[in-house]
Design a protein around this motif. Structure first.
Motif, mmCIF file in Angstrom:
data_model
loop_
_atom_site.group_PDB
_atom_site.id
_atom_site.type_symbol
_atom_site.label_atom_id
_atom_site.label_comp_id
_atom_site.label_asym_id
_atom_site.label_seq_id
_atom_site.Cartn_x
_atom_site.Cartn_y
_atom_site.Cartn_z
ATOM 1 N N ARG A 317 52.898 45.610 53.636
ATOM 2 C CA ARG A 317 53.199 44.453 52.797
ATOM 3 C C ARG A 317 54.664 44.441 52.388
ATOM 4 O O ARG A 317 55.301 45.482 52.239
ATOM 5 C CB ARG A 317 52.330 44.441 51.538
ATOM 6 N N MET A 318 55.176 43.227 52.180
ATOM 7 C CA MET A 318 56.523 43.046 51.652
ATOM 8 C C MET A 318 56.499 43.300 50.149
ATOM 9 O O MET A 318 55.512 42.991 49.470
ATOM 10 C CB MET A 318 57.012 41.623 51.918
ATOM 11 N N PRO A 319 57.582 43.850 49.589
ATOM 12 C CA PRO A 319 57.633 44.034 48.136
ATOM 13 C C PRO A 319 57.692 42.702 47.406
ATOM 14 O O PRO A 319 58.206 41.707 47.928
ATOM 15 C CB PRO A 319 58.924 44.844 47.928
ATOM 16 N N THR A 320 57.141 42.668 46.221
ATOM 17 C CA THR A 320 57.176 41.459 45.401
ATOM 18 C C THR A 320 58.461 41.426 44.581
ATOM 19 O O THR A 320 59.063 42.471 44.310
ATOM 20 C CB THR A 320 55.971 41.403 44.455
ATOM 21 N N PRO A 321 58.926 40.220 44.176
ATOM 22 C CA PRO A 321 60.185 40.140 43.415
ATOM 23 C C PRO A 321 60.067 40.819 42.064
ATOM 24 O O PRO A 321 59.006 40.829 41.441
ATOM 25 C CB PRO A 321 60.396 38.631 43.252
ATOM 26 N N ARG A 322 61.160 41.383 41.619
ATOM 27 C CA ARG A 322 61.213 42.062 40.321
ATOM 28 C C ARG A 322 61.871 41.155 39.291
ATOM 29 O O ARG A 322 62.786 40.409 39.600
ATOM 30 C CB ARG A 322 61.989 43.375 40.439
ATOM 31 N N VAL A 323 61.398 41.267 38.056
ATOM 32 C CA VAL A 323 61.947 40.480 36.948
ATOM 33 C C VAL A 323 62.925 41.354 36.162
ATOM 34 O O VAL A 323 62.575 42.460 35.758
ATOM 35 C CB VAL A 323 60.831 39.971 36.028
ATOM 36 N N PRO A 324 64.158 40.895 35.951
ATOM 37 C CA PRO A 324 65.117 41.679 35.158
ATOM 38 C C PRO A 324 64.677 41.841 33.704
ATOM 39 O O PRO A 324 63.744 41.184 33.243
ATOM 40 C CB PRO A 324 66.410 40.855 35.255
ATOM 41 N N ASP A 325 65.363 42.734 32.998
ATOM 42 C CA ASP A 325 65.124 42.973 31.573
ATOM 43 C C ASP A 325 66.281 42.408 30.753
ATOM 44 O O ASP A 325 67.417 42.342 31.230
ATOM 45 C CB ASP A 325 65.035 44.482 31.261
ATOM 46 N N LEU A 326 65.981 42.045 29.516
ATOM 47 C CA LEU A 326 67.031 41.689 28.563
ATOM 48 C C LEU A 326 67.366 42.920 27.735
ATOM 49 O O LEU A 326 66.486 43.547 27.134
ATOM 50 C CB LEU A 326 66.566 40.562 27.643
ATOM 51 N N VAL A 327 68.632 43.283 27.691
ATOM 52 C CA VAL A 327 69.104 44.399 26.883
ATOM 53 C C VAL A 327 69.901 43.816 25.711
ATOM 54 O O VAL A 327 70.966 43.237 25.903
ATOM 55 C CB VAL A 327 69.977 45.370 27.702
ATOM 56 N N VAL A 328 69.378 43.967 24.500
ATOM 57 C CA VAL A 328 70.000 43.377 23.312
ATOM 58 C C VAL A 328 70.946 44.380 22.682
ATOM 59 O O VAL A 328 70.553 45.484 22.309
ATOM 60 C CB VAL A 328 68.928 42.934 22.296
#
Length: 352
Positions: A317-328
């Motif tokens: 399988r192809m990898p799924t997209p990753r969601v970035p994080d917010l660094v405050v």
């Protein structure tokens, strides 16, 4: 050029162009493999004869053996994101016992992209990974019939290419929602260049998120990823007394914006909150430390290798997209708040 020189210069790609077929079809003819129509075979043989093409061992190997060699093309300036992704792709390839031939180019014009991709194919790569900062590189390689799979590290969807990516839209929404949650209502945007593959999704997220909250999306200021362009736009933004926050499309431009605001006597975040994108290693040492969207380039490089294994049939399988994080960090606060930095950076993650 003499006829002999022309013959020595001829390549499998020259034969393919003259015959009007893919180089993979030429390879099948050279190796006397089945499933080539007689008319096509005759056309290829005529092109071989006309060009006096003498196939090399490398050309014969194009469809007959595994080489455990991959090609990597990195186009655009050596910025933090593409460079980090390439580094960790190489590490992942080595862990999977593949070698990598890397080609870097500052400008991904069509001729350079074509010649680079064809050079890699001549060296028997099983697949090519493209890390393209500019849309033009994707446009070119999408049109090429290389006979090997191409995995693009790209935020834009290209149906003809296998793709791995970080979700730029979701990451930018995090940045804008953070500023809205703090109470900001006039939020400007310094975008990347219009030719860049990441620019459109970050711009779209900024505009649509503001619209969902009934807030105006003023004309974005277009930068070129450099601190200098951020500084130029920061000087213009410093004159806008209605604006209380800026979402900047990368950390380097955010550095220039902060510097320009400080020169103009506007404090960050007391007068203007600033959010960047990428979380480069220097971001936490800006003055003030920068609130930003963190992209995991380590995992993106590994995902590119996982994508290669998937298209080569070594994985399922192809990898799924990753969601970035917010660094405050300390560069954002409620409008008019005192510039007191938080005790520690906070990180917020969301799923798409």
């Amino acid at each position: 050029m003499s006829d002999d020189e022309k013959a020595r210069a001829a390549t499998i790609f020259d034969v393919a162009r003259l015959a009007g077929v893919s180089h993979q079809t030429v390879s099948r003819v050279l190796n006397d493999l089945p499933n080539v129509r007689p008319a096509t075979r005759a056309r290829v043989e005529q092109a071989i004869k006309q060009l006096r093409y003498v196939p090399s061992q490398a050309a014969r190997a194009l469809v007959t053996r595994r080489t455990r060699t991959l090609g990597l093309i990195v186009s655009g300036a050596p910025d933090y994101g593409p460079s980090s992704t390439a580094l960790h792709f190489n590490e992942a390839a080595r862990d999977a016992r593949y070698s990598v031939i890397t080609a870097s180019m500052l400008e991904a014009d069509a001729a350079s992209m074509r010649s680079t991709a064809e050079l890699l194919v001549r060296q028997n790569v099983e697949a090519i990974v493209l890390i393209a900062a500019q849309r033009g590189g994707l446009d070119t390689i999408e049109r090429l019939d290389l006979g090997v799979p191409v995995v693009a590290v790209a935020s834009e969807d290209r149906g003809a290419l296998h793709r791995v990516w970080l979700d730029q839209y979701a990451g930018a929404r995090l940045a804008v929602e953070h500023l809205i949650g703090l109470g900001h209502r006039e939020i400007r945007h310094v975008s990347g260049p219009t030719s860049a593959t990441d620019t459109a999704e970050r711009l779209r997220a900024w505009s649509s998120t503001l619209g969902e909250h009934g807030l105006p999306a003023r004309e974005p200021l277009v930068g070129n990823w450099s601190p200098g362009s951020g500084y130029v736009h920061g000087r213009a933004l410093a004159e806008d007394r209605e604006m209380t926050a800026v979402f900047v499309a990368n950390d380097q431009m955010a550095l220039g914006v902060i510097h320009a605001l400080a020169e103009a006597g506007r404090s960050v975040p007391g007068d203007v909150s600033v959010v960047g994108f990428d979380d480069i290693p220097e971001a936490e040492f800006f003055a003030p430390p920068l609130t930003t969207v963190r992209q995991d380039f380590v995992e993106l490089g590994r995902d590119a290798m996982a994508g290669v294994l998937a298209v080569l049939g070594d994985d399922d399988r192809m990898p799924t997209p990753r969601v970035p994080d917010l660094v405050v960090r300390a560069s954002t606060a409620a409008p008019g708040a005192a510039s007191t930095p938080p005790a520690a950076a906070q990180r917020t993650a969301v799923s798409s």
